[in-house]
Scaffold this motif. Structure first.
Motif, short mmCIF file in Angstrom:
data_model
loop_
_atom_site.label_atom_id
_atom_site.label_comp_id
_atom_site.label_asym_id
_atom_site.label_seq_id
_atom_site.Cartn_x
_atom_site.Cartn_y
_atom_site.Cartn_z
N ILE A 316 0.84 -1.21 0.00
CA ILE A 316 0.00 0.00 0.00
C ILE A 316 0.87 1.26 0.00
CG2 ILE A 316 -1.71 1.30 1.33
CD1 ILE A 316 -2.75 -1.42 2.33
N GLU A 317 1.97 1.25 0.79
CA GLU A 317 2.87 2.40 0.83
C GLU A 317 3.53 2.63 -0.52
OE1 GLU A 317 5.65 1.72 3.95
OE2 GLU A 317 4.16 1.97 5.56
N ALA A 318 3.86 1.53 -1.21
CA ALA A 318 4.54 1.64 -2.50
C ALA A 318 3.59 2.11 -3.60
CB ALA A 318 5.18 0.31 -2.88
N TYR A 319 2.31 1.68 -3.50
CA TYR A 319 1.33 2.02 -4.54
C TYR A 319 0.07 2.56 -3.86
CZ TYR A 319 4.46 -1.03 -7.18
OH TYR A 319 5.57 -1.61 -7.75
N ILE A 320 0.19 3.78 -3.42
CA ILE A 320 -0.91 4.38 -2.65
C ILE A 320 -2.20 4.47 -3.47
CG2 ILE A 320 -0.40 6.78 -3.25
CD1 ILE A 320 -1.43 5.41 0.22
N ALA A 321 -2.09 4.49 -4.80
CA ALA A 321 -3.27 4.57 -5.67
C ALA A 321 -4.17 3.35 -5.52
CB ALA A 321 -2.83 4.72 -7.14
N LEU A 322 -3.61 2.24 -5.02
CA LEU A 322 -4.42 1.03 -4.82
C LEU A 322 -5.57 1.28 -3.85
CD1 LEU A 322 -1.57 -1.64 -4.52
CD2 LEU A 322 -3.17 -1.41 -6.43
N VAL A 323 -5.35 2.16 -2.88
CA VAL A 323 -6.36 2.41 -1.84
C VAL A 323 -7.65 2.97 -2.45
CG1 VAL A 323 -6.86 3.70 0.28
CG2 VAL A 323 -4.58 2.75 -0.10
N PHE A 324 -7.50 3.78 -3.50
CA PHE A 324 -8.67 4.38 -4.13
C PHE A 324 -9.68 3.33 -4.59
CE2 PHE A 324 -10.83 5.70 -8.04
CZ PHE A 324 -11.43 6.87 -7.64
N PHE A 325 -9.18 2.18 -5.04
CA PHE A 325 -10.06 1.16 -5.62
C PHE A 325 -10.53 0.11 -4.60
CE2 PHE A 325 -7.33 2.73 -9.00
CZ PHE A 325 -8.26 3.05 -9.98
N LEU A 326 -9.98 0.18 -3.37
CA LEU A 326 -10.31 -0.85 -2.38
C LEU A 326 -11.80 -0.90 -2.04
CD1 LEU A 326 -9.40 -3.04 -0.40
CD2 LEU A 326 -8.88 -1.25 1.26
N PRO A 327 -12.45 0.21 -1.67
CA PRO A 327 -13.90 0.12 -1.35
C PRO A 327 -14.71 -0.40 -2.53
CG PRO A 327 -12.99 2.24 -0.67
CD PRO A 327 -11.95 1.58 -1.52
N LEU A 328 -14.35 0.06 -3.73
CA LEU A 328 -15.08 -0.33 -4.94
C LEU A 328 -15.03 -1.85 -5.13
CD1 LEU A 328 -14.83 1.49 -8.33
CD2 LEU A 328 -14.34 -0.94 -8.22
N LEU A 329 -13.84 -2.42 -4.94
CA LEU A 329 -13.67 -3.86 -5.19
C LEU A 329 -14.34 -4.72 -4.12
CD1 LEU A 329 -9.95 -3.81 -6.35
CD2 LEU A 329 -11.92 -4.41 -7.75
N VAL A 330 -14.10 -4.40 -2.84
CA VAL A 330 -14.65 -5.26 -1.78
C VAL A 330 -16.17 -5.14 -1.72
CG1 VAL A 330 -12.53 -5.28 -0.42
CG2 VAL A 330 -14.24 -3.53 0.02
#
Length: 458
Positions: A316-330
């Motif tokens: 997550i620290e390396a690719y902070i952009a991943l967090v944006f898609f987390l709610p959408l996916l789960v």
């Protein structure tokens, strides 16, 4: 004007006439209203005013109408009314009620009062009431009535018509007649129409349908409701273990059960305990108590999602952009799982799906979920490219497909597992499925991101 608005107007008119002690107006209003409508109005008055107003309005009605209305009231209000009545009045009310409603009210009384009332009853009425009140709650016996038309085998049509005339005033329905042999066993059934158009000298044994659909007295009431709906029956006969006819369950009582069971399943589907009475009459503490247990358990279940996020902190620290898609996916996985669980629970409740169907349905669900996941992945990949670039968009799209498939399979399998364990499949509720699917989605998403993107310097 809607039914609810009409009832509110009628309630206000009744209250206004009662408070003004306008007896003429009350005597004009009460006979115009149906028993079910009066019962609903009285229930509202009990919540907004007090029980004394309800008692006063009921006292203005004849005992037979009063008994009919009481049968429509919720159990807690019935119990309060019975407590206020003298034994003489209560006994008269019980005698005026239908057999099944009489047994329900009788079971609400304390033991001493029940014994006192039984001693005042005629022997036949006493034995009938004790028998109906003895059946376990939730079984066919607990919702059946003994008010039916039974015709002894061997009668002619003219004799049977005479029997119908004699017993019809006390019967809950006369459209279906039941033929019994000398041992009281159910031999066949006959509609009133068949009897009316037959020759007076014909034997009912020659006219009756011998292949009768019946239910045992200990059958679950939900199965009875399903049977009545499946075969569109006016009433279903209930037999004991010796195949003797002991009662019938009418279509309206079966539909009441169907509504009750559907409501219970909906509550379970959202992790809410069974509410006694209804939402409007439930106390604040009851609403809290029926909801808090599952909510607390699901809080701890969601800890797994948090643990999964903590485990992949470096990614997550390396690719902070991943967090944006987390709610959408789960959320997508949880939604897909909730849909699958709802379809399965309802299918099992209606008898459309059986345990032996699980392998076939599981295979179909894989293909359906894959199609859903691919479509959703295509939609979200466009957002991913503009938001975070091609690599992350690819991870998001792949994760979407896997998360939707896994979520759907969780929703599909969980009801079967619970059914195998002897639990109600409705317990595989949307919040439970969503919590499990969320934790799985977090793990799938970040594990896939770590595998595809890697870690800087790794």
């Amino acid at each position: 004007m809607s039914l609810n608005e009409t009832l509110i107007d009628q309630k206000d008119a009744l209250l206004e006439a009662h408070l003004a002690d306008d007896r003429e107006r009350l005597d004009e209003l009460l006979p115009e209203l149906r028993a079910a409508d009066i019962a609903e109005i009285l229930e509202q008055i009990a919540e907004e005013q007090d029980n004394q107003t309800v008692f006063a309005l009921l006292d203005r009605l004849p005992l037979d109408r009063r008994a009919h209305i009481i049968g429509y009231l919720p159990e807690d209000l019935q119990e309060d009314l019975a407590r206020e009545m003298s034994d003489e009045v209560l006994l008269t009310v019980l005698e005026e009620m239908s057999a099944d409603e009489r047994a329900d009210l009788f079971n609400l009384l304390d033991e001493d009062r029940r014994e006192g009332l039984l001693r005042r009853m005629a022997r036949q009425e006493r034995e009938d009431l004790k028998r109906l009140a003895s059946y376990e709650e939730g079984t066919a016996g607990s919702i059946m009535t003994s008010d039916y038309v039974a015709i002894p085998s061997g009668m002619t049509v003219s004799q049977a018509m005479m029997r119908v005339r004699q017993t019809a005033p006390d019967a809950e329905t006369v459209y279906q007649l039941y033929i019994i042999d000398q041992d009281g066993k159910l031999a066949g059934t006959l509609s009133l129409r068949q009897l009316m158009v037959a020759r007076p000298g014909a034997q009912v044994d020659d006219l009756m349908i011998k292949d009768v659909i019946s239910v045992p007295v200990d059958e679950e009431q939900e199965e009875v409701a399903r049977l009545v709906a499946r075969y569109d029956m006016l009433a279903v006969p209930v037999i004991d273990h010796e195949e003797r006819l002991v009662g019938i369950i009418t279509h309206d009582d079966a539909m009441d059960v169907a509504e009750e069971e559907a409501t219970e399943d909906m509550h379970k589907g959202m992790s809410i305990g069974k509410l006694e009475g209804g939402l409007r009459s439930a106390s604040l503490f009851d609403l809290y108590r029926k909801r808090i247990v599952w909510l607390v358990l699901l809080v701890f279940a969601n800890i797994f999602s948090g643990a999964g996020i903590a485990y992949f902190e470096e990614t997550i620290e390396a690719y902070i952009a991943l967090v944006f898609f987390l709610p959408l996916l789960v959320d997508s996985g949880g939604n897909a799982g909730s849909q699958a669980a709802t379809l399965m629970v309802r299918g099992m409740a209606t008898g459309d799906v059986r345990s032996r169907d699980w392998a076939k349905l599981l295979g179909r669900e894989v293909f359906v979920a894959a199609g859903l996941g691919l479509t959703m992945a295509l939609a979200v990949s466009v957002v991913g490219i503009f938001r975070a670039g091609t690599e992350i968009a690819m991870v998001v799209a792949m994760s979407m497909v896997l998360i939707v498939i896994v979520g759907s399979l969780i929703g599909m399998i969980l009801p079967f597992i619970l059914n195998r364990l002897g639990w109600d499949p409705a317990t595989a509720s949307a919040p439970l499925v969503t919590s499990i699917a969320d934790a799985s989605g977090v793990l799938i998403y970040f594990a896939l991101a770590t595998a595809v993107l890697g870690l800087p310097g790794g």
